[in-house]
Design an enzyme around this catalytic site. Sequence first.
Site, PDB file in Angstrom:
ATOM      1  N   CYS A   1      -0.999   6.651   8.967  1.00 36.57           N
ATOM      2  CA  CYS A   1      -1.413   5.405   8.320  1.00 36.57           C
ATOM      3  C   CYS A   1      -2.479   5.759   7.295  1.00 36.57           C
ATOM      4  O   CYS A   1      -2.366   6.765   6.597  1.00 36.57           O
ATOM      5  CB  CYS A   1      -1.912   4.406   9.361  1.00 36.57           C
ATOM      6  SG  CYS A   1      -3.265   5.028  10.393  1.00 36.57           S
TER       7      CYS A   1
ATOM      8  N   ARG B   1       0.834  -1.202   0.000  1.00 36.84           N
ATOM      9  CA  ARG B   1       0.000   0.000   0.000  1.00 36.84           C
ATOM     10  C   ARG B   1       0.869   1.252   0.000  1.00 36.84           C
ATOM     11  O   ARG B   1       0.580   2.225  -0.705  1.00 36.84           O
ATOM     12  CB  ARG B   1      -0.931   0.020   1.230  1.00 36.84           C
ATOM     13  CG  ARG B   1      -2.074  -0.957   1.142  1.00 36.84           C
ATOM     14  CD  ARG B   1      -3.043  -0.771   2.297  1.00 36.84           C
ATOM     15  NE  ARG B   1      -3.806   0.463   2.173  1.00 36.84           N
ATOM     16  CZ  ARG B   1      -4.556   0.984   3.152  1.00 36.84           C
ATOM     17  NH1 ARG B   1      -4.602   0.372   4.334  1.00 36.84           N
ATOM     18  NH2 ARG B   1      -5.226   2.087   2.962  1.00 36.84           N
TER      19      ARG B   1
END
Length: 273
Positions: free
Chosen positions: A231, A175
């Site tokens: 995040c 990611r």
Amino acid sequence: MTAVFVTGESLKGQDVKWIDTRFSLQDSPQGRTDYEAGHMSGAIHWDLEEDLSDMTKPSGRHPLPDKKDLKELFRRSGLMLDDHIIVYDNGGSPFAARAWWILQYAGFNNASICLDGYEALVGAGFPADQAIPQPNRTDVEPKWQEDIFASKDFVKETVNGQTGYTMLDARSAPRYRGEIEPIDPVAGHIPGALNFDWEQLKQNGIFNLQSDVKDQLTGVVKADRPIIAYCGSGVTATPLYAMLKQNGYEDVRLYVGSYSDWITTETVDKEVK
């Protein structure tokens, strides 16, 4: 300094205020259901989306509530700044760390994350029941610690090389690299960010306090560097923030809006810097 993480064993015989933060990202009501089925005696429940986020805000997927709403949460929860507070979830989850970071931000100076999840605490003999406590309301006044909070503007300044901070992305490497993106509409990472997958912080399902984690962290960014952890939505970055503090990183901030907030107005860098 109060320990960031504590074991259930170390809490035996101590008078603490428990906060149950169990939650499921796949099934939002599950945490409350689990709490009502049984929790540490006297524990209150803080829900990620009802208490620890303001889901009406546009700033990311789990935006931080306004200070007035957090103060009300603390007051109705019966908390004072010096209370010995222990936050738990199912163990190895990010939810207790999210609540703990908010307590740190508000100036609660004696709060810790329990390494053991609810089932482990019950197995260790801590009393549990189904009674819903009614705490005595307090008039607590938070002492906001702005030096652990990174606003979007501060992150922009960091990206532009104006603050000296290093961005540290807590998501998985694919990611981070922009190879996959199962949630957000734009793949990639904040320009210049380094990567440390928060899942690496765990061993056998709970957070690992052994020295090998510190070695892994310092292999990515040295302990004397000021860091901004982020995040996808500001939740899984909180265990990374907590573990950095556990391992002697002194200057650490959390970008609560995280990547899901950043991409609302920014062009992201899809290449690893």
